[in-house]
Design a protein around this motif. Structure first.
Motif, PDB file in Angstrom:
ATOM      1  N   SER A 126      -0.677   5.203  11.893  1.00  0.00           N
ATOM      2  CA  SER A 126      -1.542   4.849  10.764  1.00  0.00           C
ATOM      3  C   SER A 126      -0.783   5.168   9.480  1.00  0.00           C
ATOM      4  O   SER A 126      -0.091   6.174   9.395  1.00  0.00           O
ATOM      5  CB  SER A 126      -2.842   5.648  10.794  1.00  0.00           C
ATOM      6  OG  SER A 126      -3.611   5.269  11.894  1.00  0.00           O
ATOM      7  N   THR A 172      -8.802  -3.654   7.828  1.00  0.00           N
ATOM      8  CA  THR A 172      -9.540  -4.668   8.548  1.00  0.00           C
ATOM      9  C   THR A 172     -10.025  -5.800   7.662  1.00  0.00           C
ATOM     10  O   THR A 172     -10.655  -6.725   8.141  1.00  0.00           O
ATOM     11  CB  THR A 172     -10.759  -4.032   9.253  1.00  0.00           C
ATOM     12  OG1 THR A 172     -11.569  -3.402   8.270  1.00  0.00           O
ATOM     13  CG2 THR A 172     -10.298  -3.027  10.287  1.00  0.00           C
ATOM     14  N   VAL A 182       2.915  -6.257   8.290  1.00  0.00           N
ATOM     15  CA  VAL A 182       2.190  -7.033   9.296  1.00  0.00           C
ATOM     16  C   VAL A 182       3.076  -8.160   9.822  1.00  0.00           C
ATOM     17  O   VAL A 182       3.120  -8.421  11.031  1.00  0.00           O
ATOM     18  CB  VAL A 182       0.861  -7.579   8.721  1.00  0.00           C
ATOM     19  CG1 VAL A 182       0.214  -8.574   9.662  1.00  0.00           C
ATOM     20  CG2 VAL A 182      -0.093  -6.418   8.444  1.00  0.00           C
ATOM     21  N   LYS A 223       1.983  -4.436   2.582  1.00  0.00           N
ATOM     22  CA  LYS A 223       1.201  -4.563   3.816  1.00  0.00           C
ATOM     23  C   LYS A 223       1.532  -5.879   4.513  1.00  0.00           C
ATOM     24  O   LYS A 223       1.735  -5.913   5.731  1.00  0.00           O
ATOM     25  CB  LYS A 223      -0.298  -4.498   3.524  1.00  0.00           C
ATOM     26  CG  LYS A 223      -1.147  -4.681   4.772  1.00  0.00           C
ATOM     27  CD  LYS A 223      -2.626  -4.639   4.466  1.00  0.00           C
ATOM     28  CE  LYS A 223      -3.422  -4.854   5.752  1.00  0.00           C
ATOM     29  NZ  LYS A 223      -4.862  -4.750   5.512  1.00  0.00           N
ATOM     30  N   GLY A 239       5.282  -6.965  12.518  1.00  0.00           N
ATOM     31  CA  GLY A 239       4.693  -6.492  13.760  1.00  0.00           C
ATOM     32  C   GLY A 239       3.846  -5.240  13.682  1.00  0.00           C
ATOM     33  O   GLY A 239       3.361  -4.763  14.702  1.00  0.00           O
ATOM     34  N   VAL A 240       3.642  -4.678  12.515  1.00  0.00           N
ATOM     35  CA  VAL A 240       2.773  -3.511  12.369  1.00  0.00           C
ATOM     36  C   VAL A 240       1.322  -3.997  12.369  1.00  0.00           C
ATOM     37  O   VAL A 240       0.997  -5.004  11.740  1.00  0.00           O
ATOM     38  CB  VAL A 240       3.084  -2.733  11.070  1.00  0.00           C
ATOM     39  CG1 VAL A 240       2.111  -1.585  10.866  1.00  0.00           C
ATOM     40  CG2 VAL A 240       4.520  -2.227  11.081  1.00  0.00           C
ATOM     41  N   SER A 241       0.444  -3.305  13.063  1.00  0.00           N
ATOM     42  CA  SER A 241      -0.963  -3.685  13.143  1.00  0.00           C
ATOM     43  C   SER A 241      -1.650  -3.534  11.789  1.00  0.00           C
ATOM     44  O   SER A 241      -1.583  -2.477  11.162  1.00  0.00           O
ATOM     45  CB  SER A 241      -1.684  -2.814  14.168  1.00  0.00           C
ATOM     46  OG  SER A 241      -3.076  -3.014  14.094  1.00  0.00           O
ATOM     47  N   ALA A 242      -2.317  -4.595  11.348  1.00  0.00           N
ATOM     48  CA  ALA A 242      -3.050  -4.558  10.071  1.00  0.00           C
ATOM     49  C   ALA A 242      -4.139  -3.498  10.093  1.00  0.00           C
ATOM     50  O   ALA A 242      -4.467  -2.911   9.051  1.00  0.00           O
ATOM     51  CB  ALA A 242      -3.651  -5.929   9.765  1.00  0.00           C
ATOM     52  N   ASP A 243      -4.709  -3.234  11.260  1.00  0.00           N
ATOM     53  CA  ASP A 243      -5.776  -2.239  11.374  1.00  0.00           C
ATOM     54  C   ASP A 243      -5.275  -0.808  11.158  1.00  0.00           C
ATOM     55  O   ASP A 243      -6.071   0.091  10.911  1.00  0.00           O
ATOM     56  CB  ASP A 243      -6.459  -2.340  12.737  1.00  0.00           C
ATOM     57  CG  ASP A 243      -7.232  -3.629  12.893  1.00  0.00           C
ATOM     58  OD1 ASP A 243      -7.641  -4.202  11.860  1.00  0.00           O
ATOM     59  OD2 ASP A 243      -7.420  -4.068  14.038  1.00  0.00           O
ATOM     60  N   SER A 244      -3.971  -0.600  11.230  1.00  0.00           N
ATOM     61  CA  SER A 244      -3.420   0.747  11.043  1.00  0.00           C
ATOM     62  C   SER A 244      -3.018   1.023   9.600  1.00  0.00           C
ATOM     63  O   SER A 244      -2.515   2.088   9.289  1.00  0.00           O
ATOM     64  CB  SER A 244      -2.204   0.943  11.958  1.00  0.00           C
ATOM     65  OG  SER A 244      -1.134   0.117  11.538  1.00  0.00           O
ATOM     66  N   LYS A 261       5.774   1.882  12.749  1.00  0.00           N
ATOM     67  CA  LYS A 261       5.204   1.137  13.888  1.00  0.00           C
ATOM     68  C   LYS A 261       4.481   2.091  14.832  1.00  0.00           C
ATOM     69  O   LYS A 261       5.003   3.126  15.200  1.00  0.00           O
ATOM     70  CB  LYS A 261       6.290   0.366  14.643  1.00  0.00           C
ATOM     71  CG  LYS A 261       6.636  -0.933  13.976  1.00  0.00           C
ATOM     72  CD  LYS A 261       7.432  -1.838  14.866  1.00  0.00           C
ATOM     73  CE  LYS A 261       7.679  -3.143  14.118  1.00  0.00           C
ATOM     74  NZ  LYS A 261       8.437  -4.080  14.897  1.00  0.00           N
ATOM     75  N   GLY A 262       3.243   1.733  15.169  1.00  0.00           N
ATOM     76  CA  GLY A 262       2.426   2.537  16.067  1.00  0.00           C
ATOM     77  C   GLY A 262       1.725   3.706  15.395  1.00  0.00           C
ATOM     78  O   GLY A 262       1.071   4.503  16.060  1.00  0.00           O
TER      79      GLY A 262
END
Length: 185
Positions: free
Chosen positions: A113, A50, A145, A141, A148-153, A110-111
């Motif tokens: 953590s 985050t 990102v 990282k 398309g990978v969520s930065a929060d994961s 993807k999807g």
């Protein structure tokens, strides 16, 4: 404890910004250093997904000078396993020969953590290598990102030179230790 963390953070920032290293290897030494670390524990410098500053610009200047294996575990990712991303000496940009491995790893995470663990060879001070390991993890990282990978994961850790996969005193061995490992919690 806080004084030690603050001192270490200031030391790492000075080393990173100056691009200096206290040990000279018998191999090509070209520095490309900038960035910051967030915090430390006994073995690693870590940052969480985050942190707004944890994602850097898109990856550029990839080079294919090193032809070492794609993963520290000897796999090329064709069996659906995550592979380590290898780096050139004193560099933190993703090499062209690692792009296919990054693509395969991206599809696998993807999807989910993921924890990225930056590692270095034995050259340079401990502080410099912790910072370089974090920069390598940060570059991976950013690539995830941007794909398309969520930065929060994504969480990151730097082990500097403290987590080698090879202990021999050879070019091939040192190259295996310049990597980012993918860990699923």
């Amino acid at each position: 404890m806080m004084k030690k963390v603050a001192f270490l953070s200031a030391t790492v920032a000075m080393l990173v910004l100056s691009g200096c290293s206290s040990k000279e290897p018998a191999i090509d030494a070209t520095a490309n250093a900038n960035g910051t670390s967030i915090g430390t524990n006994a073995n690693a410098t870590q940052t969480t997904g985050t942190d707004a500053n944890a994602v850097i610009a898109p990856i550029t200047n990839a080079s294919a000078n090193d032809t070492s294996s794609a993963g520290s575990n000897g796999t090329n990712g064709s069996d659906g396993q995550l592979v380590s991303i290898q780096f050139d000496y004193d560099k933190f940009d993703i090499r062209e020969d690692m792009q296919e491995a990054m693509t395969k790893n991206t599809l696998l995470v993807k999807g989910k953590s993921i924890k990225l663990e930056g590692n270095c060879d034995e050259f340079g001070s401990d502080e410099y290598n912790y910072a370089l390991g974090l920069k390598r993890a940060n570059t991976v990282k950013a690539s995830l990102v941007n794909s398309g990978v969520s930065a929060d994961s994504i969480t990151m850790a730097s082990f500097g030179e403290s987590n080698p996969v090879c202990l021999e005193k050879t070019q091939e061995c040192w190259a295996k230790n310049r990597r980012v490992d993918f860990k699923l919690p």
